[in-house]
Design an enzyme around this catalytic site. Structure first.
Site, PDB file in Angstrom:
ATOM      1  CB  SER A 255       9.516   1.796  -7.087  1.00 42.33           C
ATOM      2  OG  SER A 255       8.284   2.102  -6.491  1.00 42.33           O
ATOM      3  CE  LYS A 256       4.434   2.803 -12.551  1.00 45.02           C
ATOM      4  NZ  LYS A 256       4.342   2.491 -13.948  1.00 45.02           N
ATOM      5  NE  ARG A 257       4.704  -0.192  -6.365  1.00 45.86           N
ATOM      6  CZ  ARG A 257       4.901  -0.721  -7.579  1.00 45.86           C
ATOM      7  NH1 ARG A 257       4.018  -0.532  -8.530  1.00 45.86           N
ATOM      8  NH2 ARG A 257       5.976  -1.427  -7.839  1.00 45.86           N
TER       9      ARG A 257
END
Ligand code: GLU
Length: 485
Positions: A255-257
Site C-alpha cells: 500500500s502506498k501508505r
C-alpha cells in the site's frame, strides 16, 4: 493475428497513479497471450466517474508502455471491438441490464442513500456484514412503473439465489465454493445510468471475446456475481485466474501508505523497465538460482501459469535493486546505458524544467548539481539537522508534514497551480502563514532550504516521489520530537 483464439486483457481503472500491481497483472496477461499466440488488449474501466481522470488514464497507458507491454487493441489504437473506454460505451450496457430486469433477474431499487446508510449502520451495530436487505425486492409492477414514470431516482440491482452456493473453478485457486448468502444484491446500473464495474466488466469481456480473465485475488469474491450475470444473460463465462496480490515482506498488503507503489516512482528513481518486468515475471515461474536474469522473450518462454512462484509475490525491493543493477551492468551496452540516462533525465521534461528554473539562480554551470540535483536523486539522505534552521518547533513541523501529505492526495490534476492552491488551502485550514507551511516542504523535497521554487519542484518531482519524500521527512522530524509525557 490470433492463432489460438486466446484473448486476454488488462482493465485498469484510471483512478490513481499507475500501480506496480497493475504492471504485475498486465505482465501475466501479456505473457499468457504471448505463450498462446493470443491477443493482449487494454480496456479502460472508468465507470467511477468521480474518481477517474484523463490524467490518470494517460499515465496508466504511458506506464504500461514504459514497461514494454504492447497491446493489440486499446483506447489509444482502437480495434475491432471498440470503443475500449467504458465511459464511451455507456449506451451499450443498458439493453443488457434491461434484459436481466425483464427476465425477472433484476429489480429497480428506490432506496435513498440515507436509508442505505441507516441500514448499514444497523448491520454494523449488530455485527453483520453490510448487505442490501431486499427492501425493494418485492415492489409490485404497478408501483415500480408509477415511481419510474414520476422520475424517482433509482438503481437496478441483481437478484441472488437464496439457497446453496456458487461453485466454480479458478485457474489458480482450484475449486472454489462461495455461499450465495455471502453475495450482495449488487447494483448493476447506477442512478445516473452508468453501469457498475461488475455489469460493465462482464458485458465487455463478452463483447470483446475475452477467453481468460486473469486479475488480482481481490476480485475472487466477485466471481459469483459475475457468473450469475453471465447466466442471466445466457452467456458462457471465461476462464478465471485470480493471482495472489503482491505483498510486503511482512505479508501485509502493498500500500502506498507503507511503500511507494506507483510505477512512476520507480521510473523516476531510475529503475529500468527490463529489470522491473524481470522482477515481476519471476513470480510466474519456478526458476533455479543463477538463472534469474531474463528478458521479455525469455520470460515468455519460461512463463508457467500452472507453477506460480511458491513463495508468493513478495515485493522485495532488495531483489529489484539487485536485478536492476545487474541489468544495467551486464545487459546494457555502453551506448544503451548513455541513452537510458539521457532518456531518464528528460522524462516528463525533468531536465528541461529543472534547467529553466535554475538559469536565473546560478553564476557557474558547476553549481547545477547542488541546486537542481535533488530533482534526480533516488535518495536525499535527509538529516534531521536540515530542519534545524526552520523557526517552527519539531512538533509543528511534524504536524505540517503529516497534514500536507494526505491533503495533497486530494489533488486530481497534479500541476504547479493545483499544488499551490492546495497548499494555500492547507495553510488557511491550519491557520498558518503559507511561508510557515512551505519551509519544511523545501527541506523535505530538496534536502536544503535553498533550492528551486517549491511548487514547480513538486510538480516536476511528481506526486509519487513527493509522497515518499514527505513521508521520509516526517520520519526524520519525528526523531526530533521528544517522547510525550
Ligand atoms: N478495473 C478493475 C481493476 O482495476 C479490473 C478488474 C478485472 O480485471 O476484472 O482492478
Amino acid at each position: 493475428m490470433t492463432t489460438s483464439g486466446v484473448r486476454v486483457r488488462i482493465a485498469p481503472s484510471p483512478t490513481g497513479e499507475p500501480h506496480v500491481g497493475t504492471a504485475y497483472i498486465a505482465l501475466f496477461n501479456y505473457l499468457f497471450a504471448k505463450k498462446h499466440g493470443g491477443e493482449f488488449i487494454l480496456r479502460i474501466e472508468d465507470t467511477d466517474a468521480t474518481r477517474s481522470t484523463p490524467e490518470f488514464e494517460t499515465k496508466v497507458l504511458d506506464a504500461l508502455k514504459w514497461c514494454g507491454l504492447k497491446w493489440s487493441e486499446g483506447p489509444d489504437i482502437g480495434g475491432p471491438y471498440g470503443p475500449y473506454r467504458q465511459s464511451d460505451r455507456k449506451d451499450i450496457y443498458r439493453p443488457y441490464v434491461e434484459k436481466i430486469v425483464d427476465a425477472g433477474h433484476g429489480f429497480r431499487c428506490f432506496c435513498t442513500p440515507e436509508r442505505l446508510e441507516k441500514m448499514r449502520e444497523a448491520q454494523r451495530a449488530a455485527g453483520l456484514p453490510p448487505k442490501y436487505d431486499g427492501h425493494c425486492l418485492n415492489l409490485s409492477a404497478e408501483e415500480v412503473t408509477t415511481r419510474v414514470a414520476a422520475g424517482e431516482p433509482h438503481v437496478v440491482r441483481m437478484k441472488i439465489p437464496t439457497e446453496g452456493s456458487c461453485k466454480f473453478h479458478d485457474g489458480v485457486y482450484g475449486d472454489v465454493e462461495i455461499p450465495w448468502d455471502a453475495v450482495d444484491m449488487q447494483v448493476l446500473l447506477k442512478a445516473d445510468g452508468m453501469p457498475t464495474y461488475h455489469m460493465a466488466n462482464v458485458v465487455d469481456d463478452h463483447l470483446m471475446k475475452i477467453t481468460h480473465v486473469a486479475r488480482g485475488e481481490e476480485w475472487l469474491a466477485s466471481v459469483p456475481k459475475h457468473i450469475l450475470i453471465y447466466r442471466y444473460l445466457g452467456l458462457e463465462p471465461p476462464v478465471f485466474m485470480h493471482l495472489s496480490l503482491m505483498r510486503n515482506a511482512d505479508k501485509s498488503k502493498l500500500s502506498k501508505r507503507k511503500n511507494p507503489t506507483s510505477i512512476s516512482y520507480y521510473t523516476a528513481l531510475g529503475y529500468i523497465p527490463e529489470a522491473l518486468m524481470n522482477f515481476l515475471g519471476l513470480f510466474f515461474m519456478q526458476i533455479a538460482e543463477g538463472d534469474e536474469l531474463l528478458d521479455m522473450d525469455e520470460l515468455a518462454a519460461k512463463f508457467d501459469p500452472e507453477n506460480l512462484s511458491k513463495a508468493g509475490a513478495i515485493f522485495d525491493i532488495q531483489k529489484l535493486d539487485w536485478l536492476n543493477g545487474r541489468w544495467i551492468r551486464e545487459k546494457l551496452s555502453e551506448e544503451e546505458f548513455q541513452q537510458r540516462v539521457l532518456t531518464w533525465a528528460m522524462e516528463n521534461s525533468r531536465l528541461q524544467e529543472g534547467l529553466k528554473l535554475s538559469q536565473s539562480r546560478i553564476t557557474k554551470l558547476g553549481e547545477l548539481p547542488d541546486l537542481a540535483g535533488f530533482l534526480f536523486k533516488s535518495d536525499l539522505n535527509l538529516d534531521a539537522s536540515a530542519f534545524a534552521k526552520i523557526k517552527s518547533t519539531p512538533e509543528e513541523l511534524l504536524e505540517i508534514l503529516n497534514t500536507v501529505q494526505p491533503d495533497l492526495e486530494k489533488i486530481l490534476e497534479w500541476n504547479v497551480e493545483t499544488i499551490e492552491a492546495e497548499l494555500r488551502a492547507i495553510a488557511d485550514r491550519m491557520g498558518k502563514k503559507l511561508k510557515v507551511i512551505v519551509a519544511p516542504l523545501f527541506v523535505a523535497m530538496s534536502g536544503s532550504s535553498r533550492s528551486l521554487p517549491l511548487f514547480d519542484s513538486m510538480a516536476i518531482l511528481g506526486r509519487s516521489v513527493v509522497r515518499q519524500r514527505l513521508k521520509l521527512a516526517a520520519q526524520t522530524v519525528a526523531t526530533l520530537v521528544g517522547p510525550k509525557n
